[in-house]
Write an enzyme that holds these catalytic residues in place. Structure first.
Site, short mmCIF file in Angstrom:
data_model
loop_
_atom_site.label_atom_id
_atom_site.label_comp_id
_atom_site.label_asym_id
_atom_site.label_seq_id
_atom_site.Cartn_x
_atom_site.Cartn_y
_atom_site.Cartn_z
N THR A 72 0.85 -1.20 0.00
CA THR A 72 0.00 0.00 0.00
C THR A 72 0.88 1.24 0.00
OG1 THR A 72 -1.73 -1.17 1.19
CG2 THR A 72 -1.82 1.23 1.26
N GLN A 94 0.85 -9.79 -5.91
CA GLN A 94 0.29 -11.14 -6.03
C GLN A 94 1.05 -12.00 -7.04
OE1 GLN A 94 -1.84 -12.48 -4.06
NE2 GLN A 94 -2.86 -10.75 -3.10
N SER A 99 4.67 -6.58 -1.08
CA SER A 99 4.57 -6.71 0.37
C SER A 99 5.18 -8.03 0.81
CB SER A 99 3.09 -6.79 0.76
OG SER A 99 2.64 -5.64 1.39
N HIS A 117 4.66 -9.85 3.47
CA HIS A 117 3.83 -10.84 4.17
C HIS A 117 3.05 -11.75 3.23
CE1 HIS A 117 -0.25 -8.96 3.79
NE2 HIS A 117 0.47 -7.86 3.61
N THR A 168 15.03 5.48 10.39
CA THR A 168 15.97 4.40 10.67
C THR A 168 15.53 3.14 9.92
OG1 THR A 168 16.34 5.32 12.85
CG2 THR A 168 16.98 3.01 12.53
N CYS A 222 -9.13 -6.92 1.37
CA CYS A 222 -9.06 -5.46 1.43
C CYS A 222 -10.26 -4.76 0.79
CB CYS A 222 -7.82 -4.95 0.71
SG CYS A 222 -6.36 -5.81 1.22
N1 PMP Z 1 -1.70 -4.87 -3.95
C1 PMP Z 1 -2.19 -6.11 -4.07
C2 PMP Z 1 -2.31 -6.69 -5.45
C3 PMP Z 1 -2.58 -6.83 -2.94
O1 PMP Z 1 -3.08 -8.06 -3.08
C4 PMP Z 1 -2.45 -6.23 -1.66
C5 PMP Z 1 -2.85 -6.97 -0.41
N2 PMP Z 1 -4.13 -7.49 -0.44
C6 PMP Z 1 -1.94 -4.93 -1.60
C7 PMP Z 1 -1.56 -4.29 -2.75
C8 PMP Z 1 -1.77 -4.22 -0.28
O2 PMP Z 1 -0.78 -4.85 0.47
P1 PMP Z 1 -0.54 -4.43 1.99
O3 PMP Z 1 -1.88 -4.57 2.65
O4 PMP Z 1 0.44 -5.41 2.50
O5 PMP Z 1 -0.06 -3.03 2.01
#
Ligand code: PMP
Length: 379
Positions: free
Chosen positions: A70, A179, A197, A199, A235, A321
């Site tokens: 994001t 993705q 991202s 995670h 940092t 989301c």
């Molecule tokens: N872009 C895509 C294609 C995603 O699938 C996601 C997470 N669902 C995001 C952006 C946002 O990632 P984050 O919530 O880790 O900032």
């Protein structure tokens, strides 16, 4: 538990967590400090960054750590929009972007930027001709995700870049690769900027990056000091960066073999679900096997998700989301409101087993029957 929501997030891998813990305990110095503890941390920071850059074939000055995709999307789109405002205020995005991209676009529209939405065909592929026609002299940026988060549509980045640069060599091409990375091959040579991202690839939450080609100008969103002060001050979160580097290394291992495994699992699920009369698969030839979207025409998706949860099976609605009930991606592809308001996303990983899928299908059948009262219809 059967976890089938890997596109929402993944559990941190033990190896990655070990790296995180080790860096936290043994490298406490601030990499910006000039004493030996700082220097020790800086050496580790440089080596983690070098590893990521080697894995992705990019230069160290092209990598900016962020808190996740994001932030990286915000940094890329707003950063470019503000930097190039004197050249133009026109931006193009696809209709299959993550909600974070649309939120940024809405904000930019409120500041006087113009956003165009490029069409896609019934398979979800960006309409090349429409893209060509929409690119103008004042188009400063095109942002198209490498893999869509709801239906898993994969776009051909290389072709898109060729089209964009042919129409306007000054237009910058950004892709949200969140993705895609760790699931399918991504070549950063095909884009000018890319967001991800950690995670989503068994890394820790709270770290990601923006890749930005050296020649792309970008006004920073976060001003501050330190080595990264130019583009994102503060940092550097060394343990997160070290963990991200480990996660990327693991994620890019055996990519093809892992994709084949996931494709077999996807086929097994599809074959089974095709027997249900009131379920449609929102899957096209461009969907990657890791993301399987279906519409349950007879049950509210939330009801079904919570019923499955009782059996410790975790799946999601369109994306974790999205705010509304409607899947904008399913709508953009099929133009069918009923289908777009009844979606469920089953997302798989290379760690998903055949046994988990079999159990999932059995529980699916039981809950479906409980909720609809129907036996599985043979179509
Ligand atoms: N872009 C895509 C294609 C995603 O699938 C996601 C997470 N669902 C995001 C952006 C946002 O990632 P984050 O919530 O880790 O900032």
């Amino acid at each position: 538990m059967i976890y089938l929501d890997y596109s929402a997030t993944t559990p941190i891998s033990y190896d990655v967590l070990d790296s995180y813990n080790k860096a936290s305990r043994e490298f406490m110095g601030n990499p910006n400090s000039i004493h030996s503890l700082g220097v020790k941390s800086k050496v580790l920071l440089n080596s983690a960054t070098r590893q990521i850059c080697d894995l992705l074939n990019i230069q160290e000055n092209e990598l900016i750590y962020t808190s996740g995709a994001t932030e990286a999307n915000n940094m890329a789109i707003k950063g470019v929009a503000f930097s190039y405002a004197n050249k133009g205020k026109h931006i193009i995005v696809s209709k299959l972007e993550h909600p974070s991209i649309y939120k940024i676009c809405e904000y930019l529209e409120s500041l006087g930027y113009e956003i165009s939405y490029v069409n896609n065909d019934r398979e979800g592929l960006v309409d090349f001709e429409d893209l060509r026609n929409k690119i103008r002299e004042d188009t400063i940026l095109v942002s198209i995700c490498a893999v869509n988060s709801e239906v898993g549509i994969r776009q051909p980045l290389k072709t898109l870049k060729q089209i964009i640069k042919k129409e306007n060599p000054n237009t910058i091409f950004h892709s949200d690769i969140t993705q895609a990375i760790g699931k399918v091959a991504v070549n950063l040579y095909d884009v000018d900027m890319a967001s991800m991202s950690g995670h989503k690839i068994f890394g820790p939450k709270g770290i990601g990056f923006l890749y930005k080609k050296d020649n792309v100008k970008m006004i920073p969103l976060i001003h501050g000091s330190g080595k990264f002060g130019d583009l994102r001050g503060g940092t550097p979160p060394l343990p997160l960066i070290v963990a991200l580097s480990k996660a990327i290394r693991i994620a890019l291992t055996d990519l093809e073999k892992r994709e084949e495994h996931v494709a077999l699992l996807n086929e097994k699920i599809c074959k089974d679900l095709e027997k249900y009369g009131d379920i449609v698969l929102n899957k096209t030839k461009y969907s990657i096997p890791h993301i399987l979207n279906i519409s349950l025409l007879n049950i509210k998706p939330e009801t079904f998700i919570h019923a499955m949860e009782e059996d410790e099976v975790y799946i999601s609605t369109n994306t974790a989301c999205s705010s509304g009930d409607l899947s904008s991606s399913v709508m953009a592809i099929y133009e069918d409101k009923k289908r777009a308001t009844s979606t469920i996303r089953i997302s798989l990983s290379y760690v998903t087993t055949n046994e988990e899928v079999s159990k999932f299908l059995n529980l699916f059948k039981t809950e479906y029957k409980n909720l609809t009262g129907f036996l599985v219809n043979e179509k």
